[in-house]
Design an enzyme around this catalytic site. Sequence first.
Site, PDB file in Angstrom:
ATOM      1  N   GLU A  93       0.828  -1.216   0.000  1.00  0.00           N
ATOM      2  CA  GLU A  93       0.000   0.000   0.000  1.00  0.00           C
ATOM      3  C   GLU A  93       0.860   1.264   0.000  1.00  0.00           C
ATOM      4  OE1 GLU A  93      -3.316  -0.006   2.771  1.00  0.00           O
ATOM      5  OE2 GLU A  93      -3.403   2.170   2.735  1.00  0.00           O
ATOM      6  N   LYS A 116      -7.744  -0.938  11.266  1.00  0.00           N
ATOM      7  CA  LYS A 116      -7.088  -1.293   9.997  1.00  0.00           C
ATOM      8  C   LYS A 116      -5.860  -0.400   9.806  1.00  0.00           C
ATOM      9  CE  LYS A 116      -6.294  -1.357   5.405  1.00  0.00           C
ATOM     10  NZ  LYS A 116      -5.384  -0.477   4.664  1.00  0.00           N
ATOM     11  N   ASP A 150       3.489 -14.753  11.793  1.00  0.00           N
ATOM     12  CA  ASP A 150       2.125 -15.109  11.414  1.00  0.00           C
ATOM     13  C   ASP A 150       1.211 -13.901  11.665  1.00  0.00           C
ATOM     14  OD1 ASP A 150      -0.441 -16.081  11.243  1.00  0.00           O
ATOM     15  OD2 ASP A 150      -0.052 -17.903  12.403  1.00  0.00           O
ATOM     16  N   HIS A 159      -2.386  10.712   0.264  1.00  0.00           N
ATOM     17  CA  HIS A 159      -2.391   9.426  -0.428  1.00  0.00           C
ATOM     18  C   HIS A 159      -2.164   9.604  -1.913  1.00  0.00           C
ATOM     19  CE1 HIS A 159      -3.875   5.644   1.554  1.00  0.00           C
ATOM     20  NE2 HIS A 159      -3.663   6.448   2.565  1.00  0.00           N
TER      21      HIS A 159
HETATM   22  C1  MEV Z   1      -6.067   3.347   5.058  1.00  0.00           C
HETATM   23  O1  MEV Z   1      -5.255   2.248   4.674  1.00  0.00           O
HETATM   24  C2  MEV Z   1      -6.079   3.502   6.557  1.00  0.00           C
HETATM   25  C3  MEV Z   1      -7.006   4.595   7.124  1.00  0.00           C
HETATM   26  O2  MEV Z   1      -8.323   4.397   6.640  1.00  0.00           O
HETATM   27  C4  MEV Z   1      -6.967   4.483   8.605  1.00  0.00           C
HETATM   28  C5  MEV Z   1      -7.972   5.346   9.344  1.00  0.00           C
HETATM   29  O3  MEV Z   1      -9.015   5.696   8.789  1.00  0.00           O
HETATM   30  O4  MEV Z   1      -7.690   5.639  10.527  1.00  0.00           O
HETATM   31  C6  MEV Z   1      -6.581   5.948   6.652  1.00  0.00           C
END
Ligand code: MEV
Length: 455
Positions: free
Chosen positions: A91, A272, A288, A385
């Site tokens: 990513e 995430k 793992d 991003h």
């Molecule tokens: C994207 O890979 C991760 C985010 O969505 C995390 C978040 O929203 O805190 C930017």
Amino acid sequence: VEVARTIDEQYKELFEGFSKLNREDRLLRLEKMGALSREDVQYFLSGAPLSTTLAENFIENVVGYFQMPMGVAANFVINGKPYAIPMAVEETSIIAAASKTAKWIRETGEIRTEVIGKNIIGQIQIAKVKNFAALEKFILENKTRLVELANREVAQGMAARGGGVRDIELRQIARNDEGHMAVLHVMMDPCEAMGANIINQVCEYLKGPIQDETGETVTMCILSNLVDTKLTRAEVIIPSHGREADLELFKRIEEASLFSQLDPYRAATNNKGVLNGIDPILIATGNDWRAVEAGIHSYAARDGQYRSVTRWSVVDGHLRGVFEAPVILGTVGGVTRLHPMAKIALRLLGVESADELSCVCAAVGLVQNLGALKALTTIGIIEGHMKLHIKNLTLGAGAEGQEIPYVQKRLEEILALTKRITLSNAVEVLKEFRNKRLPKISPGAPLNEAPEVNP
Ligand code: MEV
């Protein structure tokens, strides 16, 4: 003061201008700092070949390897120690965001970590317990003997290294019919291993004496990934020094954190983002990551509602962030010492124990989360991003050579104007550039004359 200066020097030597270096110079810098050996550098430069025989040892039906980019997150100083952190991830912007946020913390605040607890958990299930009270009495009277037996017969190596089985606990769970289920928890200190194989072996071994001596029927044995008996904690502190702008930002981050505490929809995305920092280190070091993911997510839902594993608050003008969850991994066993890249990654990190590696993961997860929350509560995620994504789009559109800087620059302009950018923008811009560069042949000019080219 002397120690602080040394860390400062180490930090500068390792990271100053790191992201501006080309790949070879980055590797040479890491070698110069002792983070990589000459052989490691040679291995990277030769394209890091891997034998398929090795792959055959790991899994079945091998057809080859799937390769992932591996980079180094810079600027991390954790518990006063500078780290170059290997991350294997696809990513865009994860490593850049981690490094940038770590730099901010390095300049103004600090990262501290600790591991609380030592034991992992193995479960022995008795699906339909006949006499729970008798089983309870049996465990109470015999657990010392059973623990010793398991350490002698199965976990000798681990016991010799100062770890091994420590305790056996008993839980009763009401079934959805009339009866009850009994679940034994075998507690074990796995030392530097993640401990999955050994704890499973111990549980399966104990099944025999437990069945024979109690008359109960053991239905299954397996480790639990919800290791709430061994938690890794990371803490970030950033002072505002009374600056209004900083305080304003801290409050926004606090609000974003509250959102992820209260709303499972937001908590999922928040976590995430935390795992964006953790998984790439697990992959790079041959750990793992599914086990760690399962542990973190189940811990996040331990009170019945899924919540974020990080919390940010403003305390006395400081921003304070805490990550707490099980991050169970190993520096021996599994793929860690077999995969050449995992071996290099561990050398690069310079960690001395599995707990130290777990602390690094927790710290990077927390820092990654801070980077995301900072972006989300200010400029938004798209800008950061997409700026980095421009490079991918440019190459994805098929730009080559001197087309690349042109397409990138045009895409940046489009992004600034429209706040949006897609692959079709890149394709359009490239077409536009190529059209402009088509040779213009004036009517009547001899065909072998050099064509005029638009700049
Ligand atoms: C994207 O890979 C991760 C985010 O969505 C995390 C978040 O929203 O805190 C930017």
